[in-house]
Design an enzyme around this catalytic site. Structure first.
Site, PDB file in Angstrom:
ATOM      1  N   ARG A 154      47.021 -35.549 -24.932  1.00 43.10           N
ATOM      2  CA  ARG A 154      47.332 -34.414 -24.040  1.00 43.10           C
ATOM      3  C   ARG A 154      48.146 -34.868 -22.830  1.00 43.10           C
ATOM      4  NH1 ARG A 154      41.859 -33.807 -24.678  1.00 43.10           N
ATOM      5  NH2 ARG A 154      41.136 -32.057 -25.927  1.00 43.10           N
ATOM      6  N   ILE A 155      47.682 -35.945 -22.172  1.00 44.93           N
ATOM      7  CA  ILE A 155      48.353 -36.358 -20.926  1.00 44.93           C
ATOM      8  C   ILE A 155      49.720 -36.978 -21.244  1.00 44.93           C
ATOM      9  CG2 ILE A 155      48.162 -37.761 -18.821  1.00 44.93           C
ATOM     10  CD1 ILE A 155      45.076 -37.553 -19.127  1.00 44.93           C
ATOM     11  N   THR A 234      48.689 -44.759 -15.604  1.00 47.24           N
ATOM     12  CA  THR A 234      47.659 -43.852 -15.073  1.00 47.24           C
ATOM     13  C   THR A 234      46.508 -43.773 -16.076  1.00 47.24           C
ATOM     14  OG1 THR A 234      48.861 -41.997 -16.064  1.00 47.24           O
ATOM     15  CG2 THR A 234      49.201 -42.366 -13.702  1.00 47.24           C
ATOM     16  N   ARG A 236      44.169 -46.725 -17.983  1.00 44.90           N
ATOM     17  CA  ARG A 236      43.110 -47.606 -17.493  1.00 44.90           C
ATOM     18  C   ARG A 236      43.744 -48.947 -17.171  1.00 44.90           C
ATOM     19  NH1 ARG A 236      40.734 -43.768 -16.601  1.00 44.90           N
ATOM     20  NH2 ARG A 236      38.650 -43.104 -17.265  1.00 44.90           N
ATOM     21  N   GLU A 265      39.252 -52.719 -11.139  1.00 46.99           N
ATOM     22  CA  GLU A 265      39.113 -51.689 -10.129  1.00 46.99           C
ATOM     23  C   GLU A 265      37.751 -51.739  -9.442  1.00 46.99           C
ATOM     24  OE1 GLU A 265      41.230 -48.295 -11.775  1.00 46.99           O
ATOM     25  OE2 GLU A 265      39.785 -47.056 -10.711  1.00 46.99           O
ATOM     26  N   HIS A 283      43.579 -44.658  -7.930  1.00 50.01           N
ATOM     27  CA  HIS A 283      43.059 -43.873  -9.057  1.00 50.01           C
ATOM     28  C   HIS A 283      42.927 -42.381  -8.691  1.00 50.01           C
ATOM     29  CE1 HIS A 283      40.675 -44.357 -13.044  1.00 50.01           C
ATOM     30  NE2 HIS A 283      41.295 -43.186 -12.990  1.00 50.01           N
TER      31      HIS A 283
HETATM   32  C1  DGY Z   1      39.881 -39.823 -16.131  1.00 50.67           C
HETATM   33  O1  DGY Z   1      39.371 -38.701 -16.081  1.00 50.67           O
HETATM   34  O2  DGY Z   1      39.607 -40.612 -17.040  1.00 50.67           O
HETATM   35  C2  DGY Z   1      40.858 -40.155 -15.088  1.00 50.67           C
HETATM   36  O3  DGY Z   1      41.145 -41.492 -15.072  1.00 50.67           O
HETATM   37  C3  DGY Z   1      40.371 -39.665 -13.743  1.00 50.67           C
HETATM   38  O4  DGY Z   1      41.431 -39.633 -12.837  1.00 50.67           O
END
Ligand code: DGY
Length: 318
Positions: A154-155, A234, A236, A265, A283
């Site tokens: 999706r992203i 964005t 992991r 992190e 994040h």
């Molecule tokens: C997630 O929901 O996995 C994102 O990394 C949060 O920003």
């Protein structure tokens, strides 16, 4: 029934839990350790967790009343899903709702890295802007370039849509090839990871963190990239070998990077901190008020469904 929320979340979003005992915990700064989690989760029937909470087999064993772990994120690599499954603990996440916010953040990092927005801002604040110059802080042009999406979920698809709006061509690699209609809509070309790394001007990571993606982008991957390449992460942090990334940025093996996530992190590799060709964010992918509210609501709906014994548990992943 006692529901433990490991950090303060937007309370308004937890309305589906009205009538239940909801305990919102606040850890001291830094990610909680297993022992702290065990301590606050005692007697809990449900946990609402963050991506920094180590929900391990040991934690689940120490909290036998827990029936559901509702993760306030789409990624849930901090949860030992196999252990949860083995103990009959339901795991849920928050898919879909944070897609656009996270893709916005990825694109913001891309633009910031391509056009040196953070150094430019410092330059002006430091009083260095004395006159317009033809060669001052020249950036990379996105229009006409190729973006390689690693993980066309999706992203990833939302990022591709944004890139198309900026005149970019899209290629992708994925565990399996996307549906032809998705490929067609995005004009996206399916490539091997190596071919994507070699031909993309921008590489944007949107895959899950698992055994096969951990350290996926390391020295070998950087050596394949164009010297003009920009990496955006964005997904992991641990998908990227941060030491190798710092080296690649320092040696200009690649041009720039935009990072919202980090390998260890909240620690950031010290080699990244004094580089001007990387832009760093803490994040913030899903960090809009509307999205965070909806995420809280989804967690609360899932918890309620489990505690009420519903036949269908929304957002269930295990
Ligand atoms: C997630 O929901 O996995 C994102 O990394 C949060 O920003």
């Amino acid at each position: 029934m006692r529901i433990v929320v490991t950090r303060p979340l937007p309370l308004e979003g937890l309305f589906p839990l009205d009538g239940y005992e909801v305990v919102q915990h606040r850890f001291s700064p830094g990610a909680p350790e297993e022992d702290q989690l065990i301590d606050i989760a005692q007697g809990a029937d449900a946990l609402i967790t963050l991506l920094s909470d180590p929900v391990t087999d040991r934690v689940l064993r120490a909290c036998p009343d827990v029936k559901v772990v509702a993760q306030y994120a789409v990624g849930y690599d901090n949860i030992d899903v196999a252990a949860a499954r083995a103990r009959g603990v339901v795991v849920t996440n928050t898919p879909g709702v944070l897609t656009e916010a996270t893709a916005d953040m990825a694109f913001a990092l891309l633009l910031a890295a391509a056009r040196q927005i953070a150094p430019a801002d410092r330059y002006v604040r430091d009083g260095k802007f004395s006159r317009w110059e033809a060669d001052l802080m020249l950036g990379a042009e996105l229009n006409g370039g190729a973006i390689g999406i690693v993980g066309l979920g999706r992203i990833g698809a939302a990022m591709a849509r944004r890139a198309i709006g900026f005149g970019m061509r899209v290629c992708y690699c994925n565990r399996s090839r996307a549906n032809p209609s998705v490929e067609q809509k995005l004009g996206a070309r399916f490539l091997s990871l190596d071919a994507l790394l070699e031909t993309s001007d921008v590489i944007s990571l949107h895959c899950n963190l698992n055994a096969s993606s951990r350290g996926l982008i390391g020295r070998e991957a950087f050596a394949r990239m164009k010297p003009s390449a920009i990496l955006v992460n964005t997904a992991r942090g641990a998908v990227v070998d941060e030491e190798a990334l710092a080296e690649a940025l320092r040696n200009r093996t690649i041009r720039a990077a935009g990072l919202d996530v980090f390998e260890r992190e909240p620690a950031v590799h010290p080699g990244l901190l004094d580089l001007d060709n990387v832009v760093l964010a803490p994040h913030l992918g899903s960090a809009t008020r509307a999205t965070r509210l909806k995420m809280a609501e989804m967690c609360a709906e899932a918890v309620r469904a489990v505690l009420e014994g519903a036949r269908r548990i929304p957002y269930r992943v295990a």
